[in-house]
Design an enzyme around this catalytic site. Structure first.
Site, PDB file in Angstrom:
ATOM      1  N   LYS A 237      38.782  36.297  33.366  1.00 40.81           N
ATOM      2  CA  LYS A 237      40.208  36.604  33.492  1.00 40.81           C
ATOM      3  C   LYS A 237      41.051  35.493  32.874  1.00 40.81           C
ATOM      4  O   LYS A 237      42.023  35.765  32.155  1.00 40.81           O
ATOM      5  CB  LYS A 237      40.568  36.794  34.973  1.00 40.81           C
ATOM      6  CG  LYS A 237      40.002  38.065  35.576  1.00 40.81           C
ATOM      7  CD  LYS A 237      40.066  38.061  37.094  1.00 40.81           C
ATOM      8  CE  LYS A 237      39.392  39.296  37.660  1.00 40.81           C
ATOM      9  NZ  LYS A 237      39.283  39.284  39.132  1.00 40.81           N
TER      10      LYS A 237
ATOM     11  N   GLN B 201      40.522  36.128  44.540  1.00 42.66           N
ATOM     12  CA  GLN B 201      39.260  36.764  44.180  1.00 42.66           C
ATOM     13  C   GLN B 201      38.452  37.106  45.433  1.00 42.66           C
ATOM     14  O   GLN B 201      38.225  36.264  46.291  1.00 42.66           O
ATOM     15  CB  GLN B 201      38.445  35.840  43.269  1.00 42.66           C
ATOM     16  CG  GLN B 201      37.141  36.427  42.793  1.00 42.66           C
ATOM     17  CD  GLN B 201      37.341  37.608  41.840  1.00 42.66           C
ATOM     18  OE1 GLN B 201      38.226  37.579  40.997  1.00 42.66           O
ATOM     19  NE2 GLN B 201      36.505  38.615  41.986  1.00 42.66           N
TER      20      GLN B 201
ATOM     21  N   ASP C 146      47.155  42.622  41.945  1.00 42.17           N
ATOM     22  CA  ASP C 146      46.117  43.618  42.226  1.00 42.17           C
ATOM     23  C   ASP C 146      46.691  44.917  42.804  1.00 42.17           C
ATOM     24  O   ASP C 146      46.005  45.938  42.828  1.00 42.17           O
ATOM     25  CB  ASP C 146      45.096  43.055  43.222  1.00 42.17           C
ATOM     26  CG  ASP C 146      43.935  42.346  42.532  1.00 42.17           C
ATOM     27  OD1 ASP C 146      43.603  42.730  41.400  1.00 42.17           O
ATOM     28  OD2 ASP C 146      43.361  41.416  43.130  1.00 42.17           O
TER      29      ASP C 146
END
Length: 280
Positions: A49, A93, A116
């Site tokens: 990422k 994460q 997210d």
């Protein structure tokens, strides 16, 4: 004839457009990824990422805490990031160590920085039929892939195997908003193949090999979200690609299908949050 849907090619096309847009920004968005512990798979995901963000010109930072960090310290850091005007997007994460409540952590992220799309406010908007700040990355990537191949979901029966908060549940609402008829199956569904065989579009997000040739009807569109390593160390998906593929009209491979679209959606979401910040 079966068409294998190329997530890598679409990712590259979308990111090329995004980079051209970012090149015109005087101030760049900033994505902060919080990693707790040393899970090897999580480290790979996080580094990928950051690498992609850096290539696009998005400022990125990884904050890595030891696995034994307290939940209180983690929540305090998220609060600091929420109040930092230079931070556009926050991603924690998953998975987190067992002593940390992941829902407390997700709930602590400001909805305006929730890249997210997992906070209760953003999911609440989605389930209420309203537009969230951003849509969850994997469902967003799936719909972008369907659009790229001109697969209209309106009036179609879409069967989703898997009811997670990450894929199954939000994806069902996004499809409903596009006038699809949606059925969600899960581990307690009886006679799974009886339901999946009725699908015009089958989306499987379980993480183990379960979809065989007799699970679909002829010319079904199959989207494979699952990913795992088999006993030989080979990357596989939920779908038996070799036997199912010839029966489909469109199918995603694993790897190279949904995975690239998920990380592309993360970059798109970062920029969308940045643009909304300036629009407010």
């Amino acid at each position: 004839m079966t068409v294998v849907m190329d997530g890598k090619a679409l990712r590259d096309k979308l990111l090329e457009k995004l980079k051209l847009k970012l090149d015109k920004f005087e101030v760049k968005p900033t994505l902060v990824v919080v990693l707790v512990g040393d899970n090897p798979a999580s480290k790979i995901y996080v580094n990928n990422k950051k690498k992609m963000a850096d290539e696009l010109g998005i400022n990125s930072e990884i904050i890595n805490y030891p696995a034994d960090i307290s939940e209180e310290i983690l929540l305090d850091k998220i609060n600091d990031l929420n109040n930092d005007d230079s931070v556009t997007a926050i991603l924690v994460q998953l998975p987190l160590p067992k002593h940390i409540n992941k829902f407390n952590v997700i709930n602590a992220i400001s909805p305006e920085k929730d890249v997210d799309g997992f906070t209760p406010k953003n999911l609440g908007f989605l389930f209420a039929g309203e537009e969230p700040y951003v849509y969850p990355c994997t469902p967003k990537g799936i719909l972008l892939l369907l659009d790229e191949y001109h697969i209209d979901v309106e009036g179609k029966h879409v069967v989703i195997v898997g009811r997670s908060n990450i894929v199954g549940k939000p994806l069902s609402q996004m499809l409903l908003s596009k006038n699809a008829t949606v059925t969600i199956c899960h581990s307690h569904t009886k006679d799974l193949s009886d339901t999946t065989k009725t699908a015009d579009i089958l989306i499987s997000a379980v993480g183990k090999k379960i979809i065989e040739e007799n699970f679909i009807k002829q010319n079904c569109v199959v989207i494979d979200v699952g990913i795992f390593k088999d006993e030989n160390g080979k990357t596989r998906g939920d779908v038996n690609f070799e036997s199912v593929g010839p029966k489909t009209s469109f199918i995603t491979p694993v790897p190279g299908g949904v995975g690239p679209m998920t990380i592309a959606s993360l970059m798109l979401n970062t920029v969308e949050l940045f643009e909304k910040t300036f629009a407010e």
